[in-house]
Design an enzyme around this catalytic site. Structure first.
Site, PDB file in Angstrom:
ATOM      1  N   ASP A 221       0.821  -1.208   0.000  1.00  0.00           N
ATOM      2  CA  ASP A 221       0.000   0.000   0.000  1.00  0.00           C
ATOM      3  C   ASP A 221       0.855   1.259   0.000  1.00  0.00           C
ATOM      4  O   ASP A 221       2.080   1.208   0.204  1.00  0.00           O
ATOM      5  CB  ASP A 221      -0.898   0.030   1.241  1.00  0.00           C
ATOM      6  CG  ASP A 221      -1.874  -1.125   1.278  1.00  0.00           C
ATOM      7  OD1 ASP A 221      -2.355  -1.513   0.205  1.00  0.00           O
ATOM      8  OD2 ASP A 221      -2.149  -1.624   2.387  1.00  0.00           O
TER       9      ASP A 221
ATOM     10  N   TYR B 166       6.827  -9.495   7.147  1.00  0.00           N
ATOM     11  CA  TYR B 166       6.798  -8.038   7.281  1.00  0.00           C
ATOM     12  C   TYR B 166       7.410  -7.648   8.619  1.00  0.00           C
ATOM     13  O   TYR B 166       7.249  -8.350   9.625  1.00  0.00           O
ATOM     14  CB  TYR B 166       5.360  -7.509   7.246  1.00  0.00           C
ATOM     15  CG  TYR B 166       4.741  -7.410   5.879  1.00  0.00           C
ATOM     16  CD1 TYR B 166       4.804  -6.223   5.150  1.00  0.00           C
ATOM     17  CD2 TYR B 166       4.077  -8.491   5.318  1.00  0.00           C
ATOM     18  CE1 TYR B 166       4.221  -6.124   3.893  1.00  0.00           C
ATOM     19  CE2 TYR B 166       3.491  -8.405   4.061  1.00  0.00           C
ATOM     20  CZ  TYR B 166       3.569  -7.215   3.359  1.00  0.00           C
ATOM     21  OH  TYR B 166       2.991  -7.122   2.117  1.00  0.00           O
TER      22      TYR B 166
END
Length: 270
Positions: A51, A109
């Protein structure tokens, strides 16, 4: 011929990964640079679409081409047409059976969170920030409720296009280092905004707003309205994409971030 590339980028400089008409995405800039170098349009397929504001340290793409080039020239030549906020780290010929997205069996992540009464302008876009103290042990206890294969609908954005909300979350680590708390999330795959929504909930527990077992109720409820607001993107990094050993995908280079020594201790590629 199928070529895989390892990509790093500063997510703060782009409106996410996926190509858009305005052209201000990582994919737009990468494909423009590839076309300039190759003199023909090339379409990339990515391991995971990040994103706006989310950084890439271990992003992987592939593309198909009939052009014959020395392998490293794809690195050097493409980088010559990229802005300073994006870089091709490596290139590798792959068999046709390799797919940047579908061959991947896990993603990792990291989230770097700066915990201090006053925000630092030097960390803008590089780390999340919270001005209140956090309880590390409470966040670890809360995270334990999330490990395993579950329906993560409570942590899924309304724009998520995944076919199923069921994912297998292998690991969440919480590590404090000075004024920072570093989070590691490892799963077979993630839903849209899933890590940021998990972060919002963990921070809410860390601040004492909810007990650790609240997260078990949120997970069981399968309702996004039960969870905390989506946390800021600034400190989120796609650090590693895991592939079968047969493809020999080069490891991500984490040394480009100032807290790489902390992340190395957590070892994203285990």
């Amino acid at each position: 011929m199928r070529i895989a590339l390892g990509i790093q980028y500063d997510g703060a400089a782009f409106c996410g990964w996926q190509a858009q008409p305005h052209g201000k995405t990582v994919q737009d800039r990468l494909e423009h640079a590839l076309a300039e170098f190759a003199r023909v349009p090339l379409h990339t397929t990515v391991a995971g679409r990040t994103d706006t504001g989310v950084h890439g340290l271990g992003q992987v793409v592939h593309f198909d081409t009939d052009l014959e080039r020395e392998v490293f020239s794809w690195v050097r030549g493409t980088n010559a047409f990229l802005p300073s906020t994006v870089s091709v780290q490596w290139a590798k010929p792959m068999p046709d059976t390799f797919h940047a997205r579908f061959s991947a069996f896990e993603r990792t992540y990291y989230y770097a969170l700066y915990v201090h009464p006053v925000r630092s302008p030097m960390l803008a876009g590089r780390a999340g920030w919270i001005h209140t103290p956090l309880d590390d042990d409470a966040m670890r206890a809360a995270a334990a409720h999330l490990i395993g294969e579950h329906d993560f609908s409570s942590f899924r954005s309304s724009e998520c296009q995944s076919k199923t909300p069921v994912k297998h979350l292998y690991q969440i680590d919480v590590r404090r280092a000075g004024h920072f708390i570093h989070f590691r999330f490892r799963a077979n795959a993630f839903l849209h905004h899933m890590v940021r929504n998990l972060m919002g909930c963990l921070v809410a527990v860390g601040r004492g707003r909810y007990p650790a077992d609240w997260l078990a109720d949120v997970l069981a409820g399968r309702d996004r309205n039960l969870a905390a607001p989506t946390f800021m993107a600034d400190g989120l990094y796609l650090a590693h994409v895991g592939y079968p050993a047969e493809f020999a995908v080069p490891p991500a280079q984490l040394g480009s971030v100032p807290w790489s020594s902390v992340w190395a201790d957590l070892d994203p590629q285990t």
